[in-house]
Write a protein that holds these residues in place. Structure first.
Motif, PDB file in Angstrom:
ATOM      1  N   THR A  24      27.598  38.557  35.697  1.00 22.76           N
ATOM      2  CA  THR A  24      28.120  38.415  37.058  1.00 22.76           C
ATOM      3  C   THR A  24      29.381  37.562  37.071  1.00 22.76           C
ATOM      4  O   THR A  24      30.369  37.889  37.752  1.00 22.76           O
ATOM      5  N   PHE A  25      29.361  36.466  36.314  1.00 21.96           N
ATOM      6  CA  PHE A  25      30.555  35.612  36.242  1.00 21.96           C
ATOM      7  C   PHE A  25      31.739  36.385  35.680  1.00 21.96           C
ATOM      8  O   PHE A  25      32.859  36.309  36.229  1.00 21.96           O
ATOM      9  N   LEU A  26      31.530  37.130  34.615  1.00 20.23           N
ATOM     10  CA  LEU A  26      32.624  37.867  33.993  1.00 20.23           C
ATOM     11  C   LEU A  26      33.175  38.939  34.935  1.00 20.23           C
ATOM     12  O   LEU A  26      34.394  39.178  34.975  1.00 20.23           O
ATOM     13  N   LEU A  27      32.304  39.570  35.686  1.00 18.68           N
ATOM     14  CA  LEU A  27      32.768  40.572  36.650  1.00 18.68           C
ATOM     15  C   LEU A  27      33.673  39.932  37.692  1.00 18.68           C
ATOM     16  O   LEU A  27      34.668  40.540  38.120  1.00 18.68           O
ATOM     17  N   GLN A  28      33.373  38.703  38.079  1.00 10.65           N
ATOM     18  CA  GLN A  28      34.223  37.983  39.027  1.00 10.65           C
ATOM     19  C   GLN A  28      35.609  37.708  38.437  1.00 10.65           C
ATOM     20  O   GLN A  28      36.594  37.606  39.166  1.00 10.65           O
ATOM     21  N   GLU A  29      35.655  37.604  37.111  1.00 15.23           N
ATOM     22  CA  GLU A  29      36.918  37.371  36.413  1.00 15.23           C
ATOM     23  C   GLU A  29      37.564  38.676  35.949  1.00 15.23           C
ATOM     24  O   GLU A  29      38.487  38.677  35.142  1.00 15.23           O
ATOM     25  N   ASN A  30      37.019  39.807  36.452  1.00 15.66           N
ATOM     26  CA  ASN A  30      37.525  41.145  36.114  1.00 15.66           C
ATOM     27  C   ASN A  30      37.358  41.467  34.635  1.00 15.66           C
ATOM     28  O   ASN A  30      38.189  42.145  34.026  1.00 15.66           O
ATOM     29  N   LEU A  31      36.260  40.967  34.051  1.00 18.29           N
ATOM     30  CA  LEU A  31      35.918  41.229  32.657  1.00 18.29           C
ATOM     31  C   LEU A  31      34.527  41.850  32.602  1.00 18.29           C
ATOM     32  O   LEU A  31      33.751  41.750  33.548  1.00 18.29           O
ATOM     33  N   THR A  32      34.214  42.499  31.482  1.00 16.66           N
ATOM     34  CA  THR A  32      32.886  43.078  31.308  1.00 16.66           C
ATOM     35  C   THR A  32      32.190  42.438  30.113  1.00 16.66           C
ATOM     36  O   THR A  32      32.838  41.999  29.159  1.00 16.66           O
ATOM     37  N   LEU A  33      30.874  42.393  30.170  1.00 16.73           N
ATOM     38  CA  LEU A  33      30.074  41.833  29.090  1.00 16.73           C
ATOM     39  C   LEU A  33      29.838  42.913  28.044  1.00 16.73           C
ATOM     40  O   LEU A  33      29.234  43.946  28.340  1.00 16.73           O
ATOM     41  N   GLU A  34      30.311  42.677  26.818  1.00 16.19           N
ATOM     42  CA  GLU A  34      30.164  43.689  25.774  1.00 16.19           C
ATOM     43  C   GLU A  34      28.784  43.620  25.136  1.00 16.19           C
ATOM     44  O   GLU A  34      28.124  42.579  25.134  1.00 16.19           O
ATOM     45  N   SER A  35      28.359  44.744  24.564  1.00 16.75           N
ATOM     46  CA  SER A  35      26.992  44.864  24.061  1.00 16.75           C
ATOM     47  C   SER A  35      26.795  44.273  22.671  1.00 16.75           C
ATOM     48  O   SER A  35      25.662  44.056  22.248  1.00 16.75           O
ATOM     49  N   ASP A  36      27.900  44.017  21.938  1.00 20.00           N
ATOM     50  CA  ASP A  36      27.751  43.596  20.541  1.00 20.00           C
ATOM     51  C   ASP A  36      27.817  42.084  20.356  1.00 20.00           C
ATOM     52  O   ASP A  36      27.910  41.597  19.232  1.00 20.00           O
ATOM     53  N   LEU A  37      27.740  41.321  21.423  1.00 19.75           N
ATOM     54  CA  LEU A  37      27.843  39.867  21.307  1.00 19.75           C
ATOM     55  C   LEU A  37      26.627  39.291  20.589  1.00 19.75           C
ATOM     56  O   LEU A  37      25.497  39.730  20.796  1.00 19.75           O
ATOM     57  N   ASP A  38      26.861  38.313  19.730  1.00 21.12           N
ATOM     58  CA  ASP A  38      25.748  37.622  19.084  1.00 21.12           C
ATOM     59  C   ASP A  38      25.701  36.139  19.436  1.00 21.12           C
ATOM     60  O   ASP A  38      24.814  35.410  18.984  1.00 21.12           O
TER      61      ASP A  38
END
Length: 353
Positions: A24-38
Motif C-alpha cells: 500500500t505504501f509503495l502504491l502511494q509512491e507510484n511503485l509496485t511491490l515485486e514478487s522476487d524480493l527476499d
C-alpha cells in the motif's frame, strides 16, 4: 526531527498483513511491490510507514520516502542499512535500477552509473566493480578483434551449438557470455557445464559467466515502470548500452551473433533494438537463421515441452549427445520432474479460466 529517531523495521514478506502494508505504501509512491524480493525494511513513524528499501539478492529495489518526510536524509539511512545488510550477506557489490531523475540522489550516496536508457538507469555501489569482472575473465592478453554471443541455454541444444559453431568458423576469437541468473529451470552451473562439454572442440571459444553485467529480462526490476512495452525496451536498452559501452571495448568485440527470433515478441524486439544500438557503437550484428530439423526449428522451448510430455526419444534430434546423456541422468530426470509439475500446474490454471 533526526532521521535516527525513526524506527527501522524488518518486514516479514511471508506475512500477508506486513506485505500488504508495504504494498500500500509503495502504491502511494507510484511503485509496485515485486514478487522476487527476499528482504525488505521500512522506516516507521509510529505505525506509519514513511520510507522503504528492499532487495532481491544484491539488487536494491523499492527505495522510497514519503513526500511529507523528504529532506531529512532518510534515503541515506535506508541505503546505509541495506549496504550493511549486503555486506553481512557476502555481496561485494550492490546494484540498483532507478529512474533517470534519481541519478544525482544515488550518485551522492556512493553509486556509480553503469548504463542508461530513457526510462531507467543501472548503478553500482563501487567504481571498480566492472573492471574487477573483466580482470577475472580468462582471456588472451592482446587486443585481437573478437566476436561475441550471449546465451541462456535452458538447456544447451543443437541450435545453440549451430550458432556458436558458425561464429567460431567466421572469427579467430569468440566470447560467449552465459546469463547468470538462476530463474531458469536448468541451474546456472548445469547450463555452464553443458555448454562447456558441448563445445570442448572449439578452441577459439572463450566461455564466460555473465554475472551482474549481462542483464536478464527475468530479473530486470519493473517496480517503477508501469507500461509493459516501456519495461521491455528499458531492459533491452540498459543491457545493450552496458554491452556496447563497457563489455565490447574491454574485450575488443566488433561483432555480436544472434539467432533469428520469429516467435517470441520480447526477444524479437530485443534483436531489433540490438541492430539499432550496437552498430552505433562499432559492433556489427550478425543474425543467423535458426537451425532446423525435419519437424521445424530447434529450440530449448521445444526440448522442455518434450520433457514435460515424456517424449525423451525425440530429444536426440535437438540436443548434443552430452546434453542428451545429462537429461537421462538422475539429476536430469529431477529437472524433468520439475518441468512436468510446472506444465501440469499451467494446464490446471488454464482449465480454471
Amino acid at each position: 526531527m533526526s532521521a535516527e529517531q525513526y524506527e527501522i523495521r524488518t518486514i516479514n514478506l511471508r506475512r500477508a498483513s506486513e506485505r500488504n502494508q508495504l504494498k500500500t505504501f509503495l502504491l502511494q509512491e507510484n511503485l509496485t511491490l515485486e514478487s522476487d524480493l527476499d528482504y525488505a525494511i521500512c522506516l516507521m513513524d509510529g505505525d506509519r510507514i514513511i520510507g522503504s528499501g528492499c532487495a532481491s539478492g544484491n539488487v536494491l529495489k523499492c527505495i522510497a520516502v514519503d513526500v511529507d518526510y523528504q529532506g531529512q536524509a532518510l534515503t541515506n539511512r535506508i541505503i546505509s542499512y541495506l549496504r550493511l545488510r549486503g555486506f553481512h550477506e557476502g555481496y561485494s557489490s550492490l546494484f540498483l535500477f532507478t529512474k533517470p531523475g534519481n541519478e544525482t540522489v544515488f550518485s551522492e550516496l556512493g553509486f556509480f552509473t553503469l548504463a542508461k536508457s530513457p526510462d531507467a538507469i543501472l548503478m553500482e555501489n563501487r567504481s571498480d566493480g566492472f573492471q574487477i569482472y573483466i580482470d577475472s575473465l580468462k582471456i588472451p592478453d592482446d587486443s585481437m578483434p573478437a566476436a561475441s554471443i550471449v546465451m541462456n541455454c535452458n538447456p544447451f541444444t543443437l541450435g545453440h551449438r549451430y550458432l556458436i559453431e558458425k561464429a567460431c568458423g567466421e572469427n579467430e576469437r569468440v566470447h560467449l557470455f552465459v546469463v547468470k541468473e538462476d530463474l531458469s529451470v536448468f541451474p546456472f552451473d548445469q547450463r555452464m557445464s553443458l555448454i562447456q562439454e558441448g563445445c570442448s572442440d572449439l578452441k577459439n571459444l572463450f566461455i564466460h559467466e555473465g554475472r551482474d553485467y549481462i542483464i536478464s529480462h527475468a530479473t530486470f526490476p519493473t517496480y517503477f515502470i508501469k507500461d509493459s512495452k516501456i519495461i521491455n525496451d528499458s531492459y533491452a536498452r540498459i543491457d545493450l548500452d552496458l554491452f556496447a559501452r563497457r563489455i565490447a571495448p574491454a574485450l575488443s568485440i566488433t561483432k555480436r551473433y544472434v539467432g533469428e527470433e520469429p516467435f517470441d515478441v520480447v526477444t524479437s524486439r530485443y534483436n531489433q533494438l540490438m541492430k539499432e544500438i550496437l552498430p552505433e557503437n562499432g559492433v556489427d550484428v550478425v543474425e543467423i537463421p535458426r537451425k532446423s530439423c525435419s519437424d521445424g526449428a530447434v529450440s530449448a522451448t521445444k526440448v522442455r515441452k518434450a520433457m514435460a510430455d515424456n517424449r525423451y526419444g525425440e530429444l536426440k534430434n535437438w540436443v548434443p549427445p552430452t546434453t542428451y546423456d545429462f537429461l537421462l541422468s538422475e539429476e536430469g530426470q529431477k529437472i524433468g520432474e520439475i518441468i512436468k509439475r510446472k506444465a501440469l500446474s499451467v494446464a490446471k490454471e488454464s482449465e480454471q479460466v
